[in-house]
Design an enzyme around this catalytic site. Sequence first.
Site, PDB file in Angstrom:
ATOM      1  N   GLY B  12       0.834  -1.200   0.000  1.00 41.40           N
ATOM      2  CA  GLY B  12       0.000   0.000   0.000  1.00 41.40           C
ATOM      3  C   GLY B  12       0.865   1.243   0.000  1.00 41.40           C
ATOM      4  N   ALA B  13       0.496   2.219  -0.838  1.00 41.05           N
ATOM      5  CA  ALA B  13       1.297   3.439  -0.971  1.00 41.05           C
ATOM      6  C   ALA B  13       0.434   4.672  -0.767  1.00 41.05           C
ATOM      7  CB  ALA B  13       1.981   3.478  -2.329  1.00 41.05           C
ATOM      8  N   GLY B  14      -0.426   4.604   0.255  1.00 43.57           N
ATOM      9  CA  GLY B  14      -1.104   5.826   0.690  1.00 43.57           C
ATOM     10  C   GLY B  14      -0.251   6.480   1.754  1.00 43.57           C
ATOM     11  N   GLY B  15      -0.898   7.266   2.596  1.00 47.07           N
ATOM     12  CA  GLY B  15      -0.155   8.004   3.611  1.00 47.07           C
ATOM     13  C   GLY B  15       0.610   7.096   4.561  1.00 47.07           C
ATOM     14  N   GLY B  17       1.518   3.904   4.211  1.00 42.62           N
ATOM     15  CA  GLY B  17       2.548   3.111   3.533  1.00 42.62           C
ATOM     16  C   GLY B  17       3.772   3.947   3.195  1.00 42.62           C
ATOM     17  N   PHE B 116     -12.574  21.688  14.424  1.00 41.73           N
ATOM     18  CA  PHE B 116     -13.082  20.462  13.816  1.00 41.73           C
ATOM     19  C   PHE B 116     -13.932  19.725  14.834  1.00 41.73           C
ATOM     20  CE2 PHE B 116     -12.529  17.741  10.106  1.00 41.73           C
ATOM     21  CZ  PHE B 116     -12.056  18.659   9.182  1.00 41.73           C
ATOM     22  N   GLN B 248     -17.684   4.397  10.237  1.00 43.59           N
ATOM     23  CA  GLN B 248     -18.086   5.796  10.342  1.00 43.59           C
ATOM     24  C   GLN B 248     -18.838   6.260   9.098  1.00 43.59           C
ATOM     25  OE1 GLN B 248     -15.142   9.355  10.409  1.00 43.59           O
ATOM     26  NE2 GLN B 248     -16.046   9.203  12.442  1.00 43.59           N
ATOM     27  N   HIS B 250     -19.822   9.589   7.408  1.00 42.29           N
ATOM     28  CA  HIS B 250     -19.501  11.011   7.454  1.00 42.29           C
ATOM     29  C   HIS B 250     -20.783  11.788   7.184  1.00 42.29           C
ATOM     30  CE1 HIS B 250     -17.787  14.899   6.604  1.00 42.29           C
ATOM     31  NE2 HIS B 250     -16.592  14.466   6.971  1.00 42.29           N
ATOM     32  N   LEU B 260     -17.491  13.335  -0.616  1.00 45.23           N
ATOM     33  CA  LEU B 260     -17.236  13.978   0.675  1.00 45.23           C
ATOM     34  C   LEU B 260     -17.184  15.496   0.579  1.00 45.23           C
ATOM     35  CD1 LEU B 260     -16.343  13.524   3.649  1.00 45.23           C
ATOM     36  CD2 LEU B 260     -13.997  13.538   2.816  1.00 45.23           C
ATOM     37  N   GLU B 263     -15.791  18.240   6.877  1.00 46.38           N
ATOM     38  CA  GLU B 263     -16.261  18.816   8.129  1.00 46.38           C
ATOM     39  C   GLU B 263     -15.702  20.230   8.311  1.00 46.38           C
ATOM     40  OE1 GLU B 263     -15.897  15.731  11.012  1.00 46.38           O
ATOM     41  OE2 GLU B 263     -15.516  17.167  12.603  1.00 46.38           O
ATOM     42  N   ARG B 294     -18.799  12.971  14.485  1.00 45.62           N
ATOM     43  CA  ARG B 294     -19.503  12.572  13.262  1.00 45.62           C
ATOM     44  C   ARG B 294     -20.644  11.596  13.509  1.00 45.62           C
ATOM     45  NH1 ARG B 294     -14.066  12.007   9.538  1.00 45.62           N
ATOM     46  NH2 ARG B 294     -13.814  14.244   9.218  1.00 45.62           N
ATOM     47  N   HIS B 361     -17.699   6.156   5.303  1.00 44.94           N
ATOM     48  CA  HIS B 361     -16.465   6.917   5.191  1.00 44.94           C
ATOM     49  C   HIS B 361     -15.230   6.197   5.713  1.00 44.94           C
ATOM     50  CE1 HIS B 361     -14.101  10.501   4.784  1.00 44.94           C
ATOM     51  NE2 HIS B 361     -13.879  10.637   6.079  1.00 44.94           N
ATOM     52  N   GLU B 391      -5.757   2.918   7.974  1.00 43.00           N
ATOM     53  CA  GLU B 391      -7.146   2.465   8.110  1.00 43.00           C
ATOM     54  C   GLU B 391      -7.275   0.951   8.177  1.00 43.00           C
ATOM     55  OE1 GLU B 391      -9.894   4.406   5.467  1.00 43.00           O
ATOM     56  OE2 GLU B 391     -11.577   3.192   6.141  1.00 43.00           O
ATOM     57  N   ARG B 402     -14.203   7.638  15.100  1.00 39.48           N
ATOM     58  CA  ARG B 402     -13.004   8.453  14.923  1.00 39.48           C
ATOM     59  C   ARG B 402     -13.352   9.931  14.831  1.00 39.48           C
ATOM     60  NH1 ARG B 402     -10.859  10.804  10.683  1.00 39.48           N
ATOM     61  NH2 ARG B 402     -11.942   9.659   9.032  1.00 39.48           N
ATOM     62  N   SER B 407      -7.455  10.798  11.382  1.00 41.99           N
ATOM     63  CA  SER B 407      -6.977   9.729  10.487  1.00 41.99           C
ATOM     64  C   SER B 407      -5.707  10.155   9.762  1.00 41.99           C
ATOM     65  CB  SER B 407      -8.051   9.319   9.491  1.00 41.99           C
ATOM     66  OG  SER B 407      -8.379  10.383   8.648  1.00 41.99           O
ATOM     67  N   LEU B 408      -5.645  11.407   9.308  1.00 37.05           N
ATOM     68  CA  LEU B 408      -4.390  11.868   8.702  1.00 37.05           C
ATOM     69  C   LEU B 408      -3.279  11.838   9.749  1.00 37.05           C
ATOM     70  CD1 LEU B 408      -5.545  14.795   6.351  1.00 37.05           C
ATOM     71  CD2 LEU B 408      -4.854  12.475   5.732  1.00 37.05           C
TER      72      LEU B 408
END
Lengths: 250, 611
Positions: B12-15, B17, B116, B248, B250, B260, B263, B294, B361, B391, B402, B407-408
Site C-alpha cells: 500500500g502506498a497511501g499516507g 505506507g 473540527f 463511520q 460522514h 465527501l 467537516e 460525526r 467513510h 485504516e 473516529r 486519520s491523517l
Amino acid sequence: MTAVAEAPAAVGAVKSFTVTIKIRRFNPEVSPDPTWQEFQVEAHATDRVLDALHKIKWEQDGSLTFRRSCAHGVCGSDAMRINGRNRLACKTLLKDVNPDKPITVEPIKALPVLKDLVVDMEPFFASYREIMPFLITSGNEPTRERLQSAEERARFDDTTKCILCAACTSSCPVFWTDGQYFGPAAIVNAHRFIFDSRDEGGQQRLDILNDKEGVWRCRTTFNCTEACPRGIQVTKAIAEVKQAMIRRAF
Amino acid sequence: MQTHQYDVVIVGAGGAGMRAALEASKDARTAVISKLYPTRSHTGAAQGGMAAALANVEEDNWEWHTFDTVKGGDYLVDQDAAEILAKEAIDAVLDLEKMGLPFNRTPEGRIDQRRFGGHTREHGEAAVRRACYAADRTGHMILQTLYQNCVKQNVEFYNEFYVLDLLTDHDLTTEELPDDVEVNATGVVAYDLATGEIHVFQAKAIIFATGGAGKIFKTTSNAHTLTGDGMALAYRRGLPLEDMEFFQFHPTGLAGLGILLSEAARGEGGILRNSDGERFMERYAPTIKDLAPRDIVARSMANEVREGRGAGPNKDYVLLDLTHLEPAHIDAKLPDITEFARTYLGVEPYTEPVPVFPTAHYAMGGVPTNVQGEVLRDSHNVVKGLYAAGEVACVSVHGSNRLGTNSLLDINVFGKRSGRAAAAYAKTVEAHLPLPADPAAAVIAELEDMRSRPDGERVADLRKTLQETMDANAQVFRTGESLNAAIEVIKDLQRRYRTVSVQDKGTLFNTDLLEAIELGFLLDIAEVTVLAAINRKESRGGHYREDYPKRDDVNYMKHTMAYRRPPVASDVADGHIEGYFDHVENLDGYKVVLGSKPVIQTRYEPKERKY
C-alpha cells in the site's frame, strides 16, 4: 438566513436519457490495430462519463479497460480524451458534453497505449522525477516549523493543486511531436518548489529546465491550461519559470 | 513467476505506507507494493486537516487532545494508544512541514489551525482550533509531500501490483496456536496488473497499509479501489479482525452521490439545516452543535429525515448552509468542496445551501495491532515480522468513532512507528525464513479458476446487491432484524460468488479479473462487519442499535475479535464471554467465531457522552 432554497434540479431528478459512447479500443492480445466501438448507455442527469464507462464494463463488455479510483477528480487516474479534449472522466458530466451526439472517448495522446484507455505513465513520471520535485534545504532543520508568510505561501498555491493526471502534458502539441520535452506537468511541479520561500534548490531546477528539452520548448498554445482539471494556470506558471530563468530571481 | 527478496515489504502506498517507507528505507532494503500509482491513493481525497495540539493560535495541549479522542471514540479507545497519538501528533505535523508540506499560515507565518468536530479545550468546554490544514486538500498535500520525499529518498515502488496473499510459517486458519508457538510472516504474493505475472516477495518484515473497505456500501466517500484487501487477506489467513462493526458515516456526503464535503465546512462556520430551515444540531448537541462528533451528527441528520424534516422533493437529505459566509472566505478555505457542489450537483454554495446526507467513510476496526504496529494473532500474541498501519489497522486509537483529522494523524504517527519497528526488526533477523513450498499456488489457482469458469453471474450484479443491502441494513441505524436480513443476503452472495464469471480472459491489464477478486474481499469484510454488529447488543459510537439504544459498559466495554475458522473448529475463541462475546455463525464451508480483547483504560473513566 433561514429561508430554504428550492431543491436543485439535478438532485432527486430521475429523468434518464440514452447516450452513445464511441470508444477507441486497443488490445494487443487480440489485434495490433486499434478500432472504434460504439455502446448505447442509459444515463441520468448527474452521471459522469466515468459512470457511462462503468455501465459498459459492468453490464455489456467486461473487457473494457480504463484506470479510475476516487471518482471525484482528486486522484488523477482517469484522464482521457473526451470529444477531442483532455478531461477527467469522473469530472465530466454527460449532459455537459452534448449527449445528443455520440461522445468519443480515447486515451490521452503521446504516451504509449497499453490497452484501451490505459497508457504507459512511466515517461510522464520520469520527467516529473527529473525536476527534483521535493523541498531542498541546507543546514540544520529548525526546532519548530519553518516560518512562511501567508503571502509567500500564496505565491505557489496554484501549482500545489497538481494531481499528476497528465491531462496537460498529453494535450501539449510540443509533447506530441517531441516526447523528450519535459512537458507542462513537470514544469508546474518545478514551479511549485522554485517559488516556495523555504526552498533552496531553485537554481538547480532552473538549470535542468534550461535544457533544450526544457521550458523554452513551450509555445504558449494554452492547451495545457484548458486541459487542467484542477484549474491551474499552467501556461502562466511556465511563463513565470521562464522569467525566473532570465532574471535568476524568484 | 518472479521472486524477490527484501528486508521490508510495504503493501500500500497511501499516507501510512509511504510514511512507513520513508522510515524503513533509511535502514533496510525496502519495497513498496501498491495496486495504484502512489499519488492515486485515497489519502489524497482527505480534506479538512490533521490534528495536533501545536497551540499556534490558542491554548491547547496533547492531554486535551487525548481526552477528546477517547471521548469521541465513546470510550472504546485504547487510552495508551490515544496518548501516543496525541503526543506524537506535534512532531508528525512538524515532520511534514519540514518535508515541504505547504500548510496554511497564520499572520505570524506559523502553521494555521482551525476547528473540527469533537476537538475541544478543557475537556469539552468549547471547540478548539487544533486542525492543521492546507485549504481543503490537506490529504492531497500529505500524499504529494510523502511521495515527493519518497522520490528524494529513492524508495522502490512496484506500482499496479495487487497483493493477493500473505505467507506465514504456521497455518493459523485451523485453531488457535498455543502462546509458546512463534508465528512469523514470511512474504506476500502479488499480481502484476500490466502483465498478469505473479511475483513472490520474500521479506523479513511486512507492513500492511492497504486502507479501508468503504465499497461494501453503496453510498460512500471511498474510492472504487477501497475493497478491504489487506483486512480480507489477514482474515482469510486466520488472523482476527477487531471492532469491524464500527463504521463511520460522514455526515456531509453530497446527497445521492456520497462525495465527501469536509467537516471543515462546519469548522469554518457552515450550518446544517432541515427543511424548516432550523439549525437542528442545537437540539442534539447544545454546546458544540454542528461540531459534534460525526456519529452524533450523522445520526441526527438521519433522524431529521426519518421524522419528515428532510429537504428536497423526496425529503431525503438535509442542507449544509454556507450562504452566510463571505465568498472570499469560502474560496480561501474551502475551494475544492464548493467546486464539487458546483460540478456534481450544479449548486452554487455562495447563494444556495448544499444537499447532504451521511456517506460511508471510515472503518474504525481492522487488523489488530499493538502500539508498535505489530499485528496480533489473538488478544495478546503477535505475528513476528507483520505490521499494519492506517485504516487497515485497529490500534485502537479511534474506538467506536473516529474524530475528524485524527486519520491523517493516525497514518503519520503509526506509519512512522511501524516503518521504524519493521526495519529494526528486520535487522535482528539474520536470514529470510523459508517460504512455504509452492508459495503462489493458491493465488494462481484462484486466478485461473476465476478466469476459466463457464459463463455465470456478473461480478457487478453481486456487488450491487451487496452494497444496496449494506446501505439498507447496516448503515447509521441498525436492528437485530436488519442485520440478520443482511447476513442472509451475504451468505447467499458468498455462495453465488463461487460461480461468477469474468468476460476478459486476457493477461494484460485484466481489471475485469481483479474486480472479481476484489468482490471476494468485499464479501468477506461485509460478512465480518455484520456479524460483529449482530453480536454487539448495545449502541456505542458509530454502531447504533435501535433495539439496544443504550451504551452497556458492564457487558460490552470490550473490543470485538472475529475469527474465520473451519467448520470443525471450536466454538470458543480467545476472549470468549458467555452471553456477550460468543456469537458463532456457520457459513458454507467455514464458520465465524467471535471473541474479545480488553480495552486499555489509563486516565479516563467512561462517562456519559454529551456535547
